[in-house]
Design a protein around this motif. Structure first.
Motif, PDB file in Angstrom:
ATOM      1  N   GLY A   1       0.813  -1.207   0.000  1.00  0.00           N
ATOM      2  CA  GLY A   1       0.000   0.000   0.000  1.00  0.00           C
ATOM      3  C   GLY A   1       0.843   1.251   0.000  1.00  0.00           C
ATOM      4  O   GLY A   1       0.527   2.238  -0.679  1.00  0.00           O
ATOM      5  N   ALA A   2       1.950   1.236   0.771  1.00  0.00           N
ATOM      6  CA  ALA A   2       2.869   2.376   0.783  1.00  0.00           C
ATOM      7  C   ALA A   2       3.581   2.496  -0.555  1.00  0.00           C
ATOM      8  O   ALA A   2       3.753   3.601  -1.083  1.00  0.00           O
ATOM      9  CB  ALA A   2       3.877   2.212   1.914  1.00  0.00           C
ATOM     10  N   MET A   3       3.986   1.362  -1.130  1.00  0.00           N
ATOM     11  CA  MET A   3       4.675   1.383  -2.424  1.00  0.00           C
ATOM     12  C   MET A   3       3.814   2.025  -3.507  1.00  0.00           C
ATOM     13  O   MET A   3       4.325   2.737  -4.377  1.00  0.00           O
ATOM     14  CB  MET A   3       5.062  -0.041  -2.831  1.00  0.00           C
ATOM     15  N   ARG A   4       2.528   1.790  -3.435  1.00  0.00           N
ATOM     16  CA  ARG A   4       1.614   2.405  -4.400  1.00  0.00           C
ATOM     17  C   ARG A   4       1.713   3.922  -4.351  1.00  0.00           C
ATOM     18  O   ARG A   4       1.778   4.578  -5.394  1.00  0.00           O
ATOM     19  CB  ARG A   4       0.187   1.956  -4.106  1.00  0.00           C
ATOM     20  N   PHE A   5       1.772   4.489  -3.143  1.00  0.00           N
ATOM     21  CA  PHE A   5       1.892   5.943  -3.023  1.00  0.00           C
ATOM     22  C   PHE A   5       3.226   6.429  -3.580  1.00  0.00           C
ATOM     23  O   PHE A   5       3.285   7.423  -4.321  1.00  0.00           O
ATOM     24  CB  PHE A   5       1.748   6.389  -1.571  1.00  0.00           C
ATOM     25  N   TYR A   6       4.327   5.748  -3.228  1.00  0.00           N
ATOM     26  CA  TYR A   6       5.640   6.184  -3.715  1.00  0.00           C
ATOM     27  C   TYR A   6       5.722   6.127  -5.236  1.00  0.00           C
ATOM     28  O   TYR A   6       6.344   7.000  -5.866  1.00  0.00           O
ATOM     29  CB  TYR A   6       6.751   5.340  -3.070  1.00  0.00           C
ATOM     30  N   ARG A   7       5.103   5.120  -5.845  1.00  0.00           N
ATOM     31  CA  ARG A   7       5.070   5.069  -7.307  1.00  0.00           C
ATOM     32  C   ARG A   7       4.329   6.270  -7.876  1.00  0.00           C
ATOM     33  O   ARG A   7       4.752   6.857  -8.884  1.00  0.00           O
ATOM     34  CB  ARG A   7       4.403   3.764  -7.776  1.00  0.00           C
ATOM     35  N   GLU A   8       3.227   6.633  -7.249  1.00  0.00           N
ATOM     36  CA  GLU A   8       2.404   7.755  -7.739  1.00  0.00           C
ATOM     37  C   GLU A   8       3.182   9.079  -7.725  1.00  0.00           C
ATOM     38  O   GLU A   8       2.973   9.919  -8.605  1.00  0.00           O
ATOM     39  CB  GLU A   8       1.137   7.889  -6.902  1.00  0.00           C
ATOM     40  N   VAL A   9       4.054   9.235  -6.732  1.00  0.00           N
ATOM     41  CA  VAL A   9       4.771  10.513  -6.624  1.00  0.00           C
ATOM     42  C   VAL A   9       6.189  10.424  -7.182  1.00  0.00           C
ATOM     43  O   VAL A   9       6.979  11.358  -7.061  1.00  0.00           O
ATOM     44  CB  VAL A   9       4.807  11.008  -5.159  1.00  0.00           C
ATOM     45  N   GLY A  10       6.525   9.295  -7.802  1.00  0.00           N
ATOM     46  CA  GLY A  10       7.807   9.162  -8.493  1.00  0.00           C
ATOM     47  C   GLY A  10       9.010   8.972  -7.591  1.00  0.00           C
ATOM     48  O   GLY A  10      10.128   9.350  -7.978  1.00  0.00           O
ATOM     49  N   ILE A  11       8.827   8.358  -6.423  1.00  0.00           N
ATOM     50  CA  ILE A  11       9.934   8.102  -5.506  1.00  0.00           C
ATOM     51  C   ILE A  11      10.519   6.718  -5.797  1.00  0.00           C
ATOM     52  O   ILE A  11       9.818   5.713  -5.746  1.00  0.00           O
ATOM     53  CB  ILE A  11       9.498   8.177  -4.038  1.00  0.00           C
ATOM     54  N   ALA A  12      11.816   6.687  -6.101  1.00  0.00           N
ATOM     55  CA  ALA A  12      12.497   5.415  -6.339  1.00  0.00           C
ATOM     56  C   ALA A  12      12.897   4.808  -5.006  1.00  0.00           C
ATOM     57  O   ALA A  12      13.575   5.457  -4.201  1.00  0.00           O
ATOM     58  CB  ALA A  12      13.722   5.625  -7.218  1.00  0.00           C
ATOM     59  N   LEU A  13      12.474   3.583  -4.758  1.00  0.00           N
ATOM     60  CA  LEU A  13      12.771   2.909  -3.501  1.00  0.00           C
ATOM     61  C   LEU A  13      13.965   1.978  -3.654  1.00  0.00           C
ATOM     62  O   LEU A  13      14.190   1.418  -4.738  1.00  0.00           O
ATOM     63  CB  LEU A  13      11.562   2.113  -3.036  1.00  0.00           C
ATOM     64  N   PRO A  14      14.756   1.793  -2.604  1.00  0.00           N
ATOM     65  CA  PRO A  14      15.914   0.883  -2.679  1.00  0.00           C
ATOM     66  C   PRO A  14      15.469  -0.551  -2.973  1.00  0.00           C
ATOM     67  O   PRO A  14      14.364  -0.973  -2.589  1.00  0.00           O
ATOM     68  CB  PRO A  14      16.529   0.962  -1.273  1.00  0.00           C
ATOM     69  N   THR A  15      16.295  -1.282  -3.648  1.00  0.00           N
ATOM     70  CA  THR A  15      16.041  -2.700  -3.891  1.00  0.00           C
ATOM     71  C   THR A  15      16.622  -3.478  -2.730  1.00  0.00           C
ATOM     72  O   THR A  15      17.825  -3.402  -2.449  1.00  0.00           O
ATOM     73  CB  THR A  15      16.702  -3.155  -5.207  1.00  0.00           C
TER      74      THR A  15
END
Length: 316
Positions: free
Chosen positions: A301-315
């Motif tokens: 659910g959090a990842m969905r928000f970060y995708r929407e705002v263009g935040i690249a998350l660590p692998t």
């Protein structure tokens, strides 16, 4: 705050412009923080108050801090909590406080702020270094909490054997002021509230570790990093303080409904000025700081928000 129902969270989700999945249950979402005098408790209360303005209600619960919170979140789908990421590393790896039991259900939601550790003593005590705390009574926060764990690591590299005293930071601050204990070790966003309490009420010294001690702690605990606190951060502080630090995140169980995780994350990280809208220590509560989590997977659910705002998350 017993109005903390999943249905209320979903209503808040609707208010944020996303159609929620209809839910029939009314299971409350509990937000684990820490005890009186801690930095986690007022931060959590600020988040809860801010979410309430968005129609999202959560129930604050005091606790012993990160370690207790991580275990509670791991065990309960409807519990979220504040967590020091060095403690989260122990939780997911089954080491340290979580020795022998990996916490496999914990996921990250959003960043809080960076925590570093310092010590406060009364100037008249003559104590102004870690090495001088050998045999002294040192308050370290709740029993088996992260502050105690990291102090024990620091004491080990300094080759000292202090007397550990547990309790809420507020109570330990009073014990230092009353001369019942010799020092208080705490970690939080700088300036650490309980250390400010001591320094503001008497002639006190706030100090950290030597370069060699910091390096030795980092060699033992790779989830930490070195940090420097500039002069003037605490009353009477004239020199920089060296110590170690790590980020804090709000975490959730992997089975927290995606819509709820999304709603909470989006609402909190949509604050335009988190320092004033949420709490003064929330300046780091911004989406861009999500990249500072290199320990836990993010909740879908959090990842969905970060995708929407263009935040690249660590692998991970």
């Amino acid at each position: 705050m017993r109005r903390t129902l999943l249905s209320g969270l979903l209503l808040g989700l609707a208010a944020l412009g996303t159609a929620p999945v209809v839910a029939q249950n009314t299971v409350p979402v509990t937000f684990m923080t820490a005890g009186d005098g801690s930095a986690f408790l007022p931060y959590g209360e600020g988040v809860a108050a801010y979410l309430a303005t968005k129609g999202i209600h959560i129930e604050i619960k005091k606790s012993g801090g990160s370690n207790e919170n991580l275990s509670a979140v791991d065990a309960s789908p409807m519990t979220i909590g504040t967590a020091f990421m060095a403690s989260a590393y122990e939780a997911v790896s089954g080491t340290g406080f979580a020795a022998g039991r990996k916490h496999e259900n914990v996921r990250a939601l959003f960043p809080m702020y960076e925590t570093s550790f310092q010590v406060a003593t009364l100037r008249k005590s003559g104590l102004h270094s870690l090495a001088e705390l050998d045999g002294k009574k040192v308050g370290v926060g709740p029993a088996r909490g992260p502050a105690e764990g990291f102090f024990r690591a620091a004491a080990e590299v300094a080759h000292i054997k202090p007397v550990i005293v547990n309790g809420d930071p507020a109570a330990l601050s009073r014990q230092v002021l009353d001369g019942e204990i010799d020092a208080l070790w705490q970690g939080a966003v700088v300036p650490v509230p309980s250390l400010v309490e001591v320094a503001s009420q008497t002639d006190a010294i706030v100090f950290g570790l030597s370069d060699a001690e910091v390096a030795a702690v980092l060699a033992k605990l790779p989830a930490l990093s070195a940090t420097t606190i500039p002069p003037g951060t605490y009353k009477g502080q004239t020199a920089e303080i060296k110590s170690f630090s790590a980020w804090n995140f709000v975490v959730a169980n992997k089975d927290l409904p995606d819509e709820v995780a999304y709603a909470i994350t989006k609402a909190v990280l949509s604050a335009t000025d988190p320092k004033s809208q949420i709490y003064p220590t929330a300046a780091g509560t911004r989406a861009a700081n999500a990249a500072n989590n290199r320990i836990l997977p993010f909740h879908p659910g959090a990842m969905r928000f970060y995708r929407e705002v263009g935040i690249a998350l660590p692998t991970l």
